[in-house]
Design a protein around this motif. Structure first.
Motif, PDB file in Angstrom:
ATOM      1  N   CYS A 453       0.805  -1.221   0.000  1.00  0.00           N
ATOM      2  CA  CYS A 453       0.000   0.000   0.000  1.00  0.00           C
ATOM      3  C   CYS A 453       0.838   1.271   0.000  1.00  0.00           C
ATOM      4  N   SER A 455       2.695   2.189   2.711  1.00  0.00           N
ATOM      5  CA  SER A 455       2.900   2.711   4.057  1.00  0.00           C
ATOM      6  C   SER A 455       4.169   2.144   4.694  1.00  0.00           C
ATOM      7  N   CYS A 458       3.535  -0.807   7.224  1.00  0.00           N
ATOM      8  CA  CYS A 458       3.427  -2.170   6.695  1.00  0.00           C
ATOM      9  C   CYS A 458       4.816  -2.717   6.382  1.00  0.00           C
ATOM     10  N   CYS A 484      -2.726  -4.621  -0.383  1.00  0.00           N
ATOM     11  CA  CYS A 484      -1.435  -4.710   0.331  1.00  0.00           C
ATOM     12  C   CYS A 484      -1.288  -6.068   1.012  1.00  0.00           C
ATOM     13  N   CYS A 486       0.250  -6.797   3.505  1.00  0.00           N
ATOM     14  CA  CYS A 486       0.305  -6.675   4.960  1.00  0.00           C
ATOM     15  C   CYS A 486      -1.034  -6.235   5.541  1.00  0.00           C
ATOM     16  N   CYS A 487      -1.572  -5.083   5.053  1.00  0.00           N
ATOM     17  CA  CYS A 487      -2.759  -4.522   5.692  1.00  0.00           C
ATOM     18  C   CYS A 487      -4.030  -4.661   4.860  1.00  0.00           C
TER      19      CYS A 487
HETATM   20 ZN   LIG Z   1      -0.259  -1.828   3.842  1.00  0.00          ZN
END
Ligand SMILES: [Zn+2]
Ligand SMILES: [Zn+2]
Lengths: 501, 501
Positions: A453, A455, A458, A484, A486-487
């Protein structure tokens, strides 16, 4: 694979990759640890590889108008104080000169004397001092661009060292350019990255992925850091070169100002770019096998070793003479504009002799005995494939450049296929975590192209959880909607994740 | 000479030789003092000269089987303690590293931290560490000879510095070889001196006198020190290279032992030999004039500068295009196997432009205006003789290599004639003392060939009285009976006396 094959290097890559690496370096006679903590002695076989790298890269730099210069080894402490960001980066690992002489102490031993008013730092980079020079050399747009490069030794104190990959002293080149316009500086940043990529792929036979770093991995002070990343045989990434677009940040901190064509004062736009002896570490890890080093022909110190078959007590003069004439004939062949380089090893030390050259990674070995001379043939072995065959001597001489080209190509294709086989697209977090959770030793997962994403949180979480980092945002990663890894937030591009050196 | 001519360099050689030297260096844009005390920045024009020196010399070394290697920048203090003789030589002038990091002090400034258990010395030479390596690499006669060279930066703290001639950090090469027999080592010593002499005469166009040092001037630990000595325009001598026969002394102190063919243990016979950026200082002082630097074509960064005649407000595209095609045509000519190197300077800065190139010492300047293009001619100026003439453009292109050869030859012949005119044979002490008593500035007497009895006392007395030293005992000084210039005792050979750098 079946039954266990005896290899020249113990342990094998699979048994202990890290130890294998050290043994390959040692067995190749490229370098050794020195009595000075963290520093290595680069022996002739290793240094000749560096010389070949340097000569070829230097020519590529100069073709683009870059000129070499040399700046002092020492940096005044006050220079580092000016640049807070650098201090944070290098302060933990500097060699500090505090005295300028030695005197005999009371016990007759030598002690430092002549304390300096201001300590000097052994350059961890010459950036600050080159910036200071550029500020003095630049007053008008006519003085720009300045296109400089320096080949030099630098020092960054290291507690845990590994030959070529991380040593307290290492050899590198650092390029620094200053331009009148943003576009020109950006173009130069990419031009130098392109040179690095071409050099590493065409000469070191290491396929690379070009891209830009995420913000957290950027060089301090850079607006943009571009890099090339290569896959090692343990599936970890190694950054083989970086090129930074520094915007006007560096010019502002170094006061590199000029009067532009309109007569207004402006700060220059600068770039910097570097590679080091670390590339040799990468080359070792990409091509070598359980029998030791494999050197790509285009940077090999020698291309062919001739091993005359010596018989104790016999008259070996015919074989030795034939080896000499073969060497002369091979050297008359050119390989990329230079003579084919040939070694003759006529030591009478039995089978150890051939193995020494296997472990040194020389591209082609040739055995030459009385029967070969009778038949006008040679018996050759290729280091890359292990292929051994007899062939007509003249044919061998006439095709040696082609053979070397084929070896170079085979090494590149093999490394490329390995990387492709170990690059995966992953969209599920679980799968991503599973892949890396048990990654270690010889098997560090894969290169993973996954959505991100953007960020820093992340990125940091993945790094904390898995010791996996975003190696780069590849230039050729297409626009593509996703979420993403991760998130789960929206992302419009995949980035390259891997464990790294 | 008559009336005073305006020169590009102020002061002239005659007015203030030492200041003239500094101004020549500055005006040539070769180097400048750095903010680091005693260290210089070698700018592109100066560094390209060093690169040419390095490339050409390196090829000559390698032809004789020498291989390059790289040894650590730092030397442990204990290594110097082992070698008492070296400590006396270098202890007064070492950069000593005592700490390995920087920390923020109480006032927020950086202070050295992480004190080292054993201080490290920045190499004044790599001799001790190379000796240590050789001792580990040598066990049998089969391991010999070892023929190593290193190109590197070294540091010797200097209080009074002069660019290229004496700086705290300088660039050099040091060769170190180990042999199984005395004869082979002696032969190598002379072979390398011969390479130095050939290089300096053929490439730097500096005539040299080859010979051996007297005992007092010998390198510490050497059985024999050979050298090449050149005459500068102020009639002082500059040692342009040395080659040492170290006997078994160095092998004994470094423990370089081997088993000979008969199975007995013996110490190796070693040599060492070196040259440095000091050669550039010599080149400057031999060839340059009151208009600035003169660079011999064989080591010039560029051979020809094209100066298109630019008219403000006019359409200059024809002239600029013609300059480009001339450059391409010249680069297709080869000079010693490489392209003729050409710069185009199309800056619109008036007459200062031509003078800048005079002061940089480029061998040939070419002016190119609309009329030249019409006439298919060029207007060229030679830096060595100042000769200016118009000639047919094609003729210029086709003869450029010959022109460069002629310049190279002229520079050598001129320097040789100067030395011959300023070398005298003196047999009377009064005459000898008179010659040197008032020697200073631009006129430092002469090279004097005089008899010497061989006593260190006589040598020392002359040094004390006149600051004149025995530069060498020339190899070609014939047997000849005479009496010592100092004490009148019997002598059977003349030696070379001079003031020296
Ligand atoms: Zn993320
Ligand atoms: Zn005497």
């Amino acid at each position: 694979m079946g039954k266990k094959v005896k290899t020249a290097i113990t342990p094998t890559r699979e048994e202990d990759y890290s130890q294998w690496y050290q043994e390959v370096v040692k067995a190749s006679d490229m370098s050794e640890n020195s009595p000075v903590r963290g520093c290595m002695v680069i022996k002739p076989w290793g240094f000749a590889i560096w010389e070949n790298i340097q000569r070829q890269m230097d020519a590529m730099f100069k073709e683009t108008g870059v000129k070499n210069a040399y700046f002092p080894l020492f940096i005044p402490l006050s220079y580092l104080e000016k640049e807070a960001e650098h201090v944070d980066g290098f302060a933990k690992e500097c060699a500090v000169v505090t005295h300028h002489k030695l005197e005999k102490g009371e016990d007759g031993r030598l002690v430092p004397a002549g304390e300096l008013a201001e300590p000097l730092i052994v350059r961890p980079t010459s950036e600050t001092i080159i910036g200071e020079s550029m500020s003095r050399w630049t007053s008008s747009y006519r003085d720009l661009p300045i296109l400089l490069n320096q080949w030099a030794n630098v020092v960054r104190w290291e507690m845990r060292t590994r030959m070529f990959l991380r040593t307290s002293e290492f050899l590198w080149q650092e390029g620094h350019t200053a331009h009148a316009t943003k576009d020109e500086a950006m173009e130069r940043t990419l031009q130098m990255l392109e040179i690095y990529a071409r050099f590493v792929e065409e000469r070191l036979a290491m396929p690379v992925i070009k891209g830009r770093k995420s913000e957290s991995e950027r060089f301090p002070g850079a607006d943009d850091t571009t890099c090339i990343e290569a896959m090692m045989q343990d599936k970890r990434a190694l950054q083989a070169g970086t090129s930074h677009f520094l915007g006007q940040n560096f010019a502002k901190s170094s006061n590199i100002k000029f009067q532009n064509e309109a007569g207004q004062e402006d700060y220059a736009w600068t770039t910097s770019w570097g590679t080091s002896t670390r590339m040799i570490g990468g080359m070792i890890m990409v091509h070598s096998d359980d029998d030791g080093l494999v050197v790509p022909p285009r940077i090999a110190p020698a291309h062919v070793v001739i091993l005359p078959i010596i018989k104790k007590g016999a008259d070996n003069s015919g074989v030795l003479e034939s080896a000499e004439t073969l060497k002369v004939a091979l050297r008359q062949q050119t390989y990329y504009g230079l003579p084919v380089e040939v070694e003759i090893d006529s030591r009478d030390i039995g089978g150890a002799r051939g193995w020494e050259w296997v472990k040194k990674g020389i591209p082609v070995r040739v055995e030459l005995g009385p029967r070969d001379i009778e038949n006008n043939s040679v018996f050759m072995a290729r280091r890359d494939t292990g292929e051994k065959k007899g062939l007509n001597r003249d044919e061998f001489i006439n095709t040696i450049a082609d053979i070397l080209d084929d070896i170079q190509d085979t090494l590149f294709q093999r490394a490329h296929a390995f990387r492709e086989a170990n690059t995966v697209f992953i969209d599920e977090k679980d799968k991503f975590y599973d892949l890396y959770k048990n990654a270690k030793g010889y098997n560090n997962g894969a290169f993973v192209m996954a959505h991100w994403c953007g960020s820093g949180q992340c990125e940091e979480k993945i790094k904390q959880d898995l010791s996996v980092t975003i190696r780069c945002i590849p230039f050729d990663s297409p626009d593509e909607e996703g979420t993403c890894i991760c998130c789960g937030a929206k992302s419009d591009r995949r980035v390259l994740f891997a464990k790294a050196y």
